[in-house]
Write an enzyme that holds these catalytic residues in place. Structure first.
Site, mmCIF file in Angstrom:
data_model
loop_
_atom_site.group_PDB
_atom_site.id
_atom_site.type_symbol
_atom_site.label_atom_id
_atom_site.label_comp_id
_atom_site.label_asym_id
_atom_site.label_seq_id
_atom_site.Cartn_x
_atom_site.Cartn_y
_atom_site.Cartn_z
ATOM 1 N N ASP A 30 19.821 93.684 -0.544
ATOM 2 C CA ASP A 30 19.824 94.106 -1.942
ATOM 3 C C ASP A 30 20.735 95.321 -2.068
ATOM 4 O O ASP A 30 20.785 96.161 -1.160
ATOM 5 C CB ASP A 30 18.404 94.455 -2.410
ATOM 6 C CG ASP A 30 18.270 94.347 -3.922
ATOM 7 O OD1 ASP A 30 17.541 93.459 -4.396
ATOM 8 O OD2 ASP A 30 18.930 95.148 -4.637
ATOM 9 N N GLU A 151 14.344 77.161 -7.597
ATOM 10 C CA GLU A 151 13.008 77.648 -7.239
ATOM 11 C C GLU A 151 12.046 77.364 -8.389
ATOM 12 O O GLU A 151 12.381 77.549 -9.537
ATOM 13 C CB GLU A 151 13.105 79.161 -6.982
ATOM 14 C CG GLU A 151 11.824 79.798 -6.566
ATOM 15 C CD GLU A 151 11.174 79.085 -5.400
ATOM 16 O OE1 GLU A 151 11.776 79.061 -4.320
ATOM 17 O OE2 GLU A 151 10.067 78.548 -5.569
ATOM 18 N N LEU A 153 8.643 78.527 -8.227
ATOM 19 C CA LEU A 153 7.429 79.348 -8.097
ATOM 20 C C LEU A 153 7.093 80.063 -9.405
ATOM 21 O O LEU A 153 7.971 80.335 -10.217
ATOM 22 C CB LEU A 153 7.572 80.356 -6.959
ATOM 23 C CG LEU A 153 8.639 81.462 -7.023
ATOM 24 C CD1 LEU A 153 8.209 82.632 -7.881
ATOM 25 C CD2 LEU A 153 8.943 81.957 -5.626
ATOM 26 N N CYS A 260 11.324 83.835 -17.663
ATOM 27 C CA CYS A 260 11.932 82.522 -17.406
ATOM 28 C C CYS A 260 11.994 81.588 -18.614
ATOM 29 O O CYS A 260 13.083 81.219 -19.042
ATOM 30 C CB CYS A 260 11.176 81.842 -16.276
ATOM 31 S SG CYS A 260 11.128 82.861 -14.797
HETATM 32 C C1 UGA Z 1 7.745 79.630 -14.916
HETATM 33 C C2 UGA Z 1 7.534 78.229 -14.312
HETATM 34 O O1 UGA Z 1 6.169 77.841 -14.468
HETATM 35 C C3 UGA Z 1 7.920 78.196 -12.830
HETATM 36 O O2 UGA Z 1 7.803 76.878 -12.328
HETATM 37 C C4 UGA Z 1 9.352 78.679 -12.689
HETATM 38 O O3 UGA Z 1 9.767 78.716 -11.330
HETATM 39 C C5 UGA Z 1 9.491 80.071 -13.290
HETATM 40 O O4 UGA Z 1 9.114 80.030 -14.679
HETATM 41 C C6 UGA Z 1 10.929 80.492 -13.153
HETATM 42 O O5 UGA Z 1 11.817 79.813 -13.687
HETATM 43 O O6 UGA Z 1 11.218 81.448 -12.403
HETATM 44 P P1 UGA Z 1 6.369 81.954 -14.900
HETATM 45 O O7 UGA Z 1 7.329 82.408 -15.939
HETATM 46 O O8 UGA Z 1 6.076 82.833 -13.728
HETATM 47 O O9 UGA Z 1 6.849 80.524 -14.260
HETATM 48 O O10 UGA Z 1 4.973 81.712 -15.607
HETATM 49 P P2 UGA Z 1 4.132 80.473 -16.203
HETATM 50 O O11 UGA Z 1 2.826 80.441 -15.545
HETATM 51 O O12 UGA Z 1 4.931 79.240 -16.216
HETATM 52 O O13 UGA Z 1 3.901 80.984 -17.699
HETATM 53 C C7 UGA Z 1 4.991 81.204 -18.589
HETATM 54 C C8 UGA Z 1 4.486 81.583 -19.956
HETATM 55 O O14 UGA Z 1 3.889 80.463 -20.601
HETATM 56 C C9 UGA Z 1 3.433 82.684 -19.975
HETATM 57 O O15 UGA Z 1 3.731 83.581 -21.027
HETATM 58 C C10 UGA Z 1 2.139 81.973 -20.254
HETATM 59 O O16 UGA Z 1 1.176 82.753 -20.900
HETATM 60 C C11 UGA Z 1 2.622 80.827 -21.128
HETATM 61 N N1 UGA Z 1 1.744 79.640 -21.105
HETATM 62 C C12 UGA Z 1 1.615 78.907 -19.971
HETATM 63 C C13 UGA Z 1 1.074 79.272 -22.266
HETATM 64 O O17 UGA Z 1 1.192 79.928 -23.325
HETATM 65 N N2 UGA Z 1 0.299 78.147 -22.250
HETATM 66 C C14 UGA Z 1 0.157 77.394 -21.137
HETATM 67 O O18 UGA Z 1 -0.563 76.376 -21.204
HETATM 68 C C15 UGA Z 1 0.830 77.787 -19.969
#
Ligand code: UGA
Length: 430
Positions: A30, A151, A153, A260
């Site tokens: 980094d 990725e 995750l 994301c």
């Molecule tokens: C998301 C994807 O789920 C990952 O697979 C991906 O790798 C990542 O983006 C990325 O591109 O780096 P993340 O942003 O960590 O992961 O979080 P999520 O759990 O997907 O939630 C994203 C948003 O959606 C949060 O604000 C959450 O509150 C919201 N959400 C999620 C809802 O409003 N309703 C749901 O049913 C699920």
């Protein structure tokens, strides 16, 4: 295998730690000296369950190294992962300047055959861009290949997601190049898809945009449920039993935030426009999402009007549970809007308060949900942390000036919340 990972953000650091844990020798690079010094001392730059233990153990066992010396890392490794940030520009287009800079530096360092793997989330065509930058800038005329390995995750469950992903996607120019990556991931024993570079790049954007679409879809349905007297939780459950739909990512609430979904959906809109295709569907997804907080604010105002001089408790600041990440967090949007209307804010979050203090210093930060709601005119639940599910609602309400609870994530049972004395509002339910 000797692996170099450039970038120690969520993706880079977790990827490096997991590859080391699988027995590889990993050099994490980094440009941020402070971050690297911290990591050498075992200080994590982010909160992620299980990360600290995995990093310190693998570093102590000599498999995981941290450095600012990109050239040294490249020289010692066969596979080089690019895992740097790809933030959005104002136009929504992805800013690839960090990817370009790293490709340039890799070019000047390579002295033998290397596989350069792009793990950063990037628009289709970036693999070709990286290839052309390295070709144009390499000092020694050695062969190299560029691979896309997106990725998937999630923050908050990054380690578990990396150890047990639903799939590994490898976009490579040919099967022989793909084999090196297949070998690296083989110990995970999960489904792997080998495809071309462009398809792998599209799989990442399409997956995130699809999940964002699911969320906006259910939120739009929740709006109708709210007015029609239907219950969105049951609607989502009933839909989710259909295997073609699935139950996941159908939780209605304040919409998607984080680093994301918002940025990748906007970027795919931009990519579609670039190829003169209509991104209307994705624009609607973003529009529904952008209206989540204004809609909630109208409901808060309806309950405690006028806002001026009122005290509002905000429960949860992180963009989702199990992380301290505040990027595109709904809490910030809500707090700023409430403060602009003259409300005072008392907030509590189990992990994200220290970071939030730097962004919103005028908020009163409290040590628990009970302390935050003390004397408040209303409480808004913004992040569905597990500990909020266990709250003693009667105790919570008794400490408030007026027991109004606005549940932005449908954590509580409406009947139980009302029985505990609350005037209770939630999403898509009566
Ligand atoms: C998301 C994807 O789920 C990952 O697979 C991906 O790798 C990542 O983006 C990325 O591109 O780096 P993340 O942003 O960590 O992961 O979080 P999520 O759990 O997907 O939630 C994203 C948003 O959606 C949060 O604000 C959450 O509150 C919201 N959400 C999620 C809802 O409003 N309703 C749901 O049913 C699920």
């Amino acid at each position: 295998m000797n692996v170099c990972v450039v970038g120690t953000g969520y993706v880079g650091l977790v990827t490096g730690a997991v590859f080391a844990d699988l027995g590889n020798t990993v050099i994490c690079v980094d440009a941020d000296k402070k971050k690297i010094e911290g990591l050498r001392r075992g200080k994590m730059p982010i909160y992620e369950p299980g990360l600290e233990e995995m990093v310190t153990r693998n570093a102590a066992e000599g498999r995981l190294h941290f450095t600012t010396d990109l050239r040294g890392g490249v020289k010692q490794s066969k596979v080089i992962f690019i895992a740097v940030g790809t933030p959005p520009k104002d136009s929504g287009e992805t800013d690839l300047s960090q990817v370009r800079a790293v490709a340039q530096e890799i070019a000047t360092a390579i002295d033998s055959y290397k596989i350069v793997v792009n793990k950063s989330t990037v628009p289709v065509g970036t693999g070709d861009l990286v290839r052309s930058i390295i070709e144009a800038n390499r000092r020694v005329n050695v062969d190299f290949d560029v691979v896309s390995n997106p990725e998937f995750l999630r923050e908050g469950s990054a380690i578990a997601d990396s150890l047990q992903p639903d799939r590994i996607v490898i976009g490579a120019p040919d099967r022989t190049v793909a084999m090196a990556l297949l070998e690296l991931y083989a110990p995970l024993e999960v489904p792997m898809l080998v495809t071309d570079v462009q398809s792998a790049e599209m799989i990442k954007y399409a997956s995130n945009a699809f999940l964002a679409t699911k969320i906006s879809f259910i939120n739009m349905v929740a709006n109708v449920c709210e007015k029609a007297g239907a219950n969105i939780a049951d609607v989502a459950k009933g839909m989710g039993y259909d295997k073609r739909i699935g139950r996941e990512f159908l939780n209605a609430g304040l919409g998607f935030g984080g680093s994301c979904f918002p940025k990748d959906t906007i970027s795919l809109v931009h990519v579609a426009r670039k190829f003169k295709e209509d991104p209307g569907l994705l624009e609607a997804v973003l529009e529904v999402n952008a209206d989540r907080v204004p809609r909630l604010l109208r409901r808060i105002e309806g309950a405690v009007r006028p806002m001026k001089g009122k005290t509002i408790a905000v429960l949860g600041l992180a963009f989702k549970p199990d992380t301290d990440d505040l990027r595109d967090a709904k809490s910030l949007e809500i707090i700023r809007a409430l403060m602009a209307k003259g409300a005072k804010i008392r907030a509590y979050d189990p992990i994200a308060m220290e970071l939030c203090k730097r962004i919103l210093p005028k908020v009163t930060y409290c040590r628990s949900a009970y302390e935050a709601t003390k004397g408040a005119d209303a409480a808004v639940l913004v992040t569905e942390w597990r500990e909020f599910r266990q709250l003693d609602l009667e105790r919570l309400g008794q400490g408030m000036k007026r027991p109004v609870l606005i549940d932005g994530r449908n954590v509580y049972d409406p009947k139980k919340a009302r029985d505990a004395g609350f005037e209770y509002l939630s999403i898509g339910r009566r």
